[in-house]
Design a protein around this motif. Sequence first.
Motif, PDB file in Angstrom:
ATOM      1  N   ILE A 158      -0.718 -41.712  71.516  1.00  0.00           N
ATOM      2  CA  ILE A 158       0.028 -42.258  72.664  1.00  0.00           C
ATOM      3  C   ILE A 158      -0.646 -43.532  73.181  1.00  0.00           C
ATOM      4  CG2 ILE A 158       0.624 -41.816  75.108  1.00  0.00           C
ATOM      5  CD1 ILE A 158       2.467 -40.223  73.221  1.00  0.00           C
ATOM      6  N   ILE A 159      -2.001 -43.520  73.241  1.00  0.00           N
ATOM      7  CA  ILE A 159      -2.744 -44.684  73.731  1.00  0.00           C
ATOM      8  C   ILE A 159      -2.424 -45.929  72.906  1.00  0.00           C
ATOM      9  CG2 ILE A 159      -5.077 -45.682  73.920  1.00  0.00           C
ATOM     10  CD1 ILE A 159      -6.123 -42.932  74.486  1.00  0.00           C
ATOM     11  N   TYR A 160      -2.214 -45.703  71.586  1.00  0.00           N
ATOM     12  CA  TYR A 160      -1.973 -46.856  70.700  1.00  0.00           C
ATOM     13  C   TYR A 160      -0.489 -47.104  70.466  1.00  0.00           C
ATOM     14  CZ  TYR A 160      -6.952 -46.885  70.021  1.00  0.00           C
ATOM     15  OH  TYR A 160      -8.304 -46.977  70.255  1.00  0.00           O
ATOM     16  N   GLY A 161       0.357 -46.505  71.313  1.00  0.00           N
ATOM     17  CA  GLY A 161       1.799 -46.756  71.209  1.00  0.00           C
ATOM     18  C   GLY A 161       2.351 -46.305  69.869  1.00  0.00           C
ATOM     19  N   ILE A 162       1.906 -45.125  69.410  1.00  0.00           N
ATOM     20  CA  ILE A 162       2.280 -44.674  68.059  1.00  0.00           C
ATOM     21  C   ILE A 162       3.775 -44.391  67.956  1.00  0.00           C
ATOM     22  CG2 ILE A 162       2.001 -42.155  68.348  1.00  0.00           C
ATOM     23  CD1 ILE A 162       0.254 -42.315  65.713  1.00  0.00           C
ATOM     24  N   SER A 163       4.355 -44.623  66.776  1.00  0.00           N
ATOM     25  CA  SER A 163       5.784 -44.332  66.557  1.00  0.00           C
ATOM     26  C   SER A 163       5.919 -42.923  65.999  1.00  0.00           C
ATOM     27  CB  SER A 163       6.347 -45.316  65.529  1.00  0.00           C
ATOM     28  OG  SER A 163       5.698 -45.105  64.285  1.00  0.00           O
ATOM     29  N   ASP A 164       7.144 -42.404  65.979  1.00  0.00           N
ATOM     30  CA  ASP A 164       7.335 -41.060  65.417  1.00  0.00           C
ATOM     31  C   ASP A 164       6.927 -41.051  63.942  1.00  0.00           C
ATOM     32  OD1 ASP A 164       9.430 -42.583  64.506  1.00  0.00           O
ATOM     33  OD2 ASP A 164      11.016 -41.363  65.370  1.00  0.00           O
ATOM     34  N   TYR A 165       7.171 -42.177  63.238  1.00  0.00           N
ATOM     35  CA  TYR A 165       6.794 -42.257  61.822  1.00  0.00           C
ATOM     36  C   TYR A 165       5.262 -42.163  61.675  1.00  0.00           C
ATOM     37  CZ  TYR A 165       5.910 -44.160  57.184  1.00  0.00           C
ATOM     38  OH  TYR A 165       5.456 -44.336  55.909  1.00  0.00           O
ATOM     39  N   GLY A 166       4.551 -42.955  62.516  1.00  0.00           N
ATOM     40  CA  GLY A 166       3.080 -42.966  62.455  1.00  0.00           C
ATOM     41  C   GLY A 166       2.505 -41.600  62.781  1.00  0.00           C
ATOM     42  N   LEU A 167       3.075 -40.949  63.823  1.00  0.00           N
ATOM     43  CA  LEU A 167       2.555 -39.637  64.231  1.00  0.00           C
ATOM     44  C   LEU A 167       2.840 -38.596  63.149  1.00  0.00           C
ATOM     45  CD1 LEU A 167       1.130 -38.013  66.439  1.00  0.00           C
ATOM     46  CD2 LEU A 167       3.360 -37.548  67.459  1.00  0.00           C
ATOM     47  N   ALA A 168       4.047 -38.681  62.549  1.00  0.00           N
ATOM     48  CA  ALA A 168       4.407 -37.734  61.480  1.00  0.00           C
ATOM     49  C   ALA A 168       3.409 -37.847  60.335  1.00  0.00           C
ATOM     50  CB  ALA A 168       5.821 -38.014  60.988  1.00  0.00           C
ATOM     51  N   THR A 169       3.037 -39.094  59.988  1.00  0.00           N
ATOM     52  CA  THR A 169       2.068 -39.311  58.896  1.00  0.00           C
ATOM     53  C   THR A 169       0.722 -38.702  59.269  1.00  0.00           C
ATOM     54  OG1 THR A 169       3.190 -41.401  58.468  1.00  0.00           O
ATOM     55  CG2 THR A 169       1.067 -41.108  57.400  1.00  0.00           C
ATOM     56  N   ASN A 170       0.262 -38.951  60.511  1.00  0.00           N
ATOM     57  CA  ASN A 170      -1.054 -38.448  60.948  1.00  0.00           C
ATOM     58  C   ASN A 170      -1.089 -36.914  61.010  1.00  0.00           C
ATOM     59  OD1 ASN A 170      -1.758 -41.071  61.164  1.00  0.00           O
ATOM     60  ND2 ASN A 170      -1.880 -41.142  63.386  1.00  0.00           N
ATOM     61  N   LEU A 171       0.046 -36.309  61.389  1.00  0.00           N
ATOM     62  CA  LEU A 171       0.067 -34.849  61.547  1.00  0.00           C
ATOM     63  C   LEU A 171       0.491 -34.145  60.259  1.00  0.00           C
ATOM     64  CD1 LEU A 171       1.797 -34.447  65.052  1.00  0.00           C
ATOM     65  CD2 LEU A 171      -0.601 -34.068  64.527  1.00  0.00           C
ATOM     66  N   GLY A 172       1.006 -34.926  59.296  1.00  0.00           N
ATOM     67  CA  GLY A 172       1.528 -34.321  58.065  1.00  0.00           C
ATOM     68  C   GLY A 172       2.761 -33.496  58.344  1.00  0.00           C
ATOM     69  N   THR A 173       3.622 -34.016  59.264  1.00  0.00           N
ATOM     70  CA  THR A 173       4.857 -33.289  59.592  1.00  0.00           C
ATOM     71  C   THR A 173       6.045 -34.234  59.381  1.00  0.00           C
ATOM     72  OG1 THR A 173       5.997 -32.094  61.340  1.00  0.00           O
ATOM     73  CG2 THR A 173       4.618 -33.883  62.067  1.00  0.00           C
ATOM     74  N   LYS A 185      -8.128 -61.256  80.134  1.00  0.00           N
ATOM     75  CA  LYS A 185      -6.740 -61.439  79.711  1.00  0.00           C
ATOM     76  C   LYS A 185      -6.611 -61.353  78.205  1.00  0.00           C
ATOM     77  CE  LYS A 185      -4.768 -64.165  83.369  1.00  0.00           C
ATOM     78  NZ  LYS A 185      -4.240 -65.407  83.844  1.00  0.00           N
ATOM     79  N   ARG A 186      -5.484 -60.838  77.770  1.00  0.00           N
ATOM     80  CA  ARG A 186      -5.121 -60.966  76.353  1.00  0.00           C
ATOM     81  C   ARG A 186      -3.721 -61.545  76.304  1.00  0.00           C
ATOM     82  NH1 ARG A 186      -4.796 -56.467  71.474  1.00  0.00           N
ATOM     83  NH2 ARG A 186      -3.925 -57.873  69.936  1.00  0.00           N
ATOM     84  N   ASN A 187      -3.589 -62.688  75.651  1.00  0.00           N
ATOM     85  CA  ASN A 187      -2.263 -63.290  75.501  1.00  0.00           C
ATOM     86  C   ASN A 187      -1.468 -62.503  74.464  1.00  0.00           C
ATOM     87  OD1 ASN A 187      -2.926 -65.246  77.306  1.00  0.00           O
ATOM     88  ND2 ASN A 187      -3.512 -66.761  75.780  1.00  0.00           N
ATOM     89  N   ILE A 188      -0.204 -62.213  74.796  1.00  0.00           N
ATOM     90  CA  ILE A 188       0.630 -61.441  73.852  1.00  0.00           C
ATOM     91  C   ILE A 188       1.941 -62.192  73.623  1.00  0.00           C
ATOM     92  CG2 ILE A 188       1.674 -59.177  73.387  1.00  0.00           C
ATOM     93  CD1 ILE A 188      -0.437 -57.900  75.082  1.00  0.00           C
ATOM     94  N   GLU A 189       1.856 -63.312  72.883  1.00  0.00           N
ATOM     95  CA  GLU A 189       3.070 -64.093  72.595  1.00  0.00           C
ATOM     96  C   GLU A 189       4.042 -63.265  71.753  1.00  0.00           C
ATOM     97  OE1 GLU A 189       0.018 -65.461  71.514  1.00  0.00           O
ATOM     98  OE2 GLU A 189      -0.209 -67.410  72.486  1.00  0.00           O
ATOM     99  N   GLU A 190       3.471 -62.309  70.964  1.00  0.00           N
ATOM    100  CA  GLU A 190       4.301 -61.556  70.006  1.00  0.00           C
ATOM    101  C   GLU A 190       5.408 -60.756  70.701  1.00  0.00           C
ATOM    102  OE1 GLU A 190       0.000 -61.538  68.446  1.00  0.00           O
ATOM    103  OE2 GLU A 190       0.993 -61.248  70.369  1.00  0.00           O
ATOM    104  N   ILE A 191       5.214 -60.451  71.994  1.00  0.00           N
ATOM    105  CA  ILE A 191       6.148 -59.529  72.651  1.00  0.00           C
ATOM    106  C   ILE A 191       7.541 -60.135  72.820  1.00  0.00           C
ATOM    107  CG2 ILE A 191       5.705 -60.100  75.109  1.00  0.00           C
ATOM    108  CD1 ILE A 191       5.389 -56.805  75.186  1.00  0.00           C
ATOM    109  N   ASN A 192       7.632 -61.469  72.781  1.00  0.00           N
ATOM    110  CA  ASN A 192       8.953 -62.105  72.889  1.00  0.00           C
ATOM    111  C   ASN A 192       9.415 -62.692  71.552  1.00  0.00           C
ATOM    112  OD1 ASN A 192       9.360 -61.581  75.680  1.00  0.00           O
ATOM    113  ND2 ASN A 192       7.831 -63.126  76.155  1.00  0.00           N
ATOM    114  N   ARG A 235       2.819 -52.610  71.484  1.00  0.00           N
ATOM    115  CA  ARG A 235       1.659 -51.711  71.344  1.00  0.00           C
ATOM    116  C   ARG A 235       0.416 -52.348  71.965  1.00  0.00           C
ATOM    117  NH1 ARG A 235       3.903 -51.024  66.263  1.00  0.00           N
ATOM    118  NH2 ARG A 235       2.305 -52.277  65.221  1.00  0.00           N
ATOM    119  N   ALA A 236       0.257 -53.655  71.736  1.00  0.00           N
ATOM    120  CA  ALA A 236      -0.910 -54.358  72.290  1.00  0.00           C
ATOM    121  C   ALA A 236      -0.856 -54.346  73.820  1.00  0.00           C
ATOM    122  CB  ALA A 236      -0.960 -55.781  71.770  1.00  0.00           C
TER     123      ALA A 236
END
Length: 839
Positions: free
Chosen positions: A692-707, A750-757, A769-770
């Motif tokens: 959750i802290i790293y903004g994980i997706s359902d795909y990422g979590l499924a891979t980590n949990l093997g589900t 500060k962290r610049n996050i140009e990627e968000i747009n 996620r950042a």
Amino acid sequence: YMEKNEKLVLIDGNSLINRAFYALPLLTNSEGEYSNAVYGFCNMLTKLIEAENPKYMAVAFDMGHPTFRHEMYAEYKAGRKKMPDELASQLPILKSVLASMNISFVEKPGIEADDIIGTLAKRFKIPTIILSGDRDLFQLVDGTTSVWFTKRGISDTIVVTPQNIEEVYGVKANQVADLKALMGDSSDNIKGVAGVGEKTAKSLIAEYGSIENVYEHLDDIKNALHDKLANGKQDAEFSKKLATIFTEAPLDISLENLTFDFPFRNATYDLFKRYEFNSLLKRPNIFEIEEVQTQKKEANLNYISSIGDLQKFVDNLKTTPEFAINYANEQIHIANSKFQENVIKLKQNLIDDGFADAEALSVLASVLQDEKIKKVVINAKNLMHQLALFDVKLCGEIFDANIALYLLSGSKKTDFDAKTFAEKYNFDENSICTCLMSTKQQLLEELEKEGMTKLFFEVEMPLVPVLFEMEQNGFKIDLSQLKELEKEYNAELEYLTRQILQDAGEEFNIKSPKQLGEILFDKMGLKPPKNIKKSTGVEVLERIANQHPIINKILRFRKIEKLHSTYVEPYGKIADKQTGLIHTVFNQTLTATGRLSSSEPNLQNIPVRDEEGKMLRKIFVPRVDGGKIITSDYSQIELRLLAYYSQDARLVYAYNHDIDIHSQTASDIFGVSIDEITPQMRRDAKTVNFGIIYGISDYGLATNLGTDRKTAKQFIDKYFETYSGVKDFMNSSIEKAKELGYVTTLFGRKRNIEEINSDNYMTREFGKRAAMNMPLQGTASDIIKIAMVNVFNAIKKQNLKSKLILQIHDELIVDAVPEEVEIVKKLLKTEMENAVKLS
């Protein structure tokens, strides 16, 4: 420049930046920003402006939103590959360059770039040039409009006009959409008529002129082609609609809106400089810039050549409140004003002019070590190491311009030396210290404006002497145990090699993925997992391990080989043969979150979880017999910060009442009482918490949990339902980043996050996620830095012999002498727990 011509240039922005990206090698500037596509684009743009001298210009971009064509046909452009991140990150750069040139870039939700270009080309009846690598735009060619078509790369172009379009493309401009209607277009996923290729389509157009006419004369067409056309009539008519450029888009743009600046102004020159477009910078005729920009600022140079002059100079420095110093390239530069650069030449051999380093530094030592005099430098830690070779310290308040620029850049990798720093501020490189004296005030004002003065003076600058001493201290390794481990690893690698070659039935290079793939899949006939191409990556091998015993041997071989080549072998080479000490380098201006990194060697990435990692850690030993290595680690710091930031009542309660957070989450997402939780449930809950802290997706979590993804999504949904404050905090972080372009930590980093747009989905998701993670990870890195400084000062204050030797993210490591073990344990606990007060 001559009076500009009444001409309009329309550029297909996505097409040209794409062409440039794939035509040129991947380039970055010294701050690590990708720039090859923007460089190629600007090169082409400049060439076109110089050749045609137009008065008006616009660049059209797709916005990636569904357009009216997607509404007509959901599968439109469905096969398109995602834009690579290295290219996506360059779109915002290109737009800022165009803005600096005062060139309009036009983008509108729901309208494609082609339709923007078509609308503007037909609206203004003046000579118009369209620059694109997309043949669709040939349909706009008419008496006033030509297309500069980029055939290959970006420099190989052909100019398409009404006179040569048939020769170039085989049809007239008003037949381009008809051609696509018949033959289709795989790049846009336009069907066309099944079974009709380009050759047939062109001959039909040549004979009948349009698809409407083809269908009026369908009975004249015989055999299989007749049937194909009859069956595909609906597809052809629909495809023509999709392929026809819309020239009546609702754009509120007049011709006067499309003027631009050429020659380019200062702002463009500065951007070309930032992205290091050196060949363009060398063309002064394309810039109209103030004289100051090309004329580098120079100070008066005062060469100090006798010991008497040096002594007099130092006596004068003793009365000054502050000076800048740079020690590099066989010279020591010092300035205590903005006007005079004092240069002390150092000799490299006996017959050279100048001073020996030791001789010059013994005279300078008194001012370098004077606590009352402030110092301005470029890389304080490096300077401390250089001075330490001659037993000289750097004391007093230090201002490190590199660290200031790192904070001000929004945590982008910063690594200036004298030359690049002087260039940045338009100074001659021989005037480096006057440059430092001139820019310090400006940097201080910028830090104040950005709210980072405290972070700079109370966290980052006090950390410099701490890191310097940690690098000097080093970490001792047991050389005999290292040799033992090397022997073990070599023996196991030899054994595994014999086994693997025996299983394979032939000699091959186990380290070559290509040869390994041929052995496993072609010779031995092993099957890759469903829907996955043949690969010898770890994930694939783990999934097919049950197919043959060779797989587990290969996985083991790789693991041991990596430990051997990454740790055991290099440590043996770099450890001091007498003392057994290894000295790492801590990088303070490298990571986007403010975390420290370690290199040459990296001591922060030693595996710890498995048996081999534990063996590896055993070779690190205290430097005094009977001493102890004490490690002290923040427990779940990022999850605690999540509780602090989100103020989620359930999370805050758990932490304030010492409830095991992973057990509580397991209880919540599995819907069982705390007593019923199995160790596996707790492990899964832990994976969810940290995911959750790293903004994980359902795909990422499924891979980590093997589900499967459905189960993973249910876990995430259940988590946010239970901890709704966390969801609110994450959403507000994303919204803030979208609005401001950056996020901050608790201490103002500060962290610049140009990627968000970004227009690119993957890049945008990375930005989100950042934005969610930076306040947590960045604040955690600020806290550990404060703790390091406090621990270091407490050790000094108590005159302890124990030494702080390493930081690994949330963990501090002290090499303690036997009689101080208990004192150090207590000191670490006190200083780390009191580094900051949170709710």
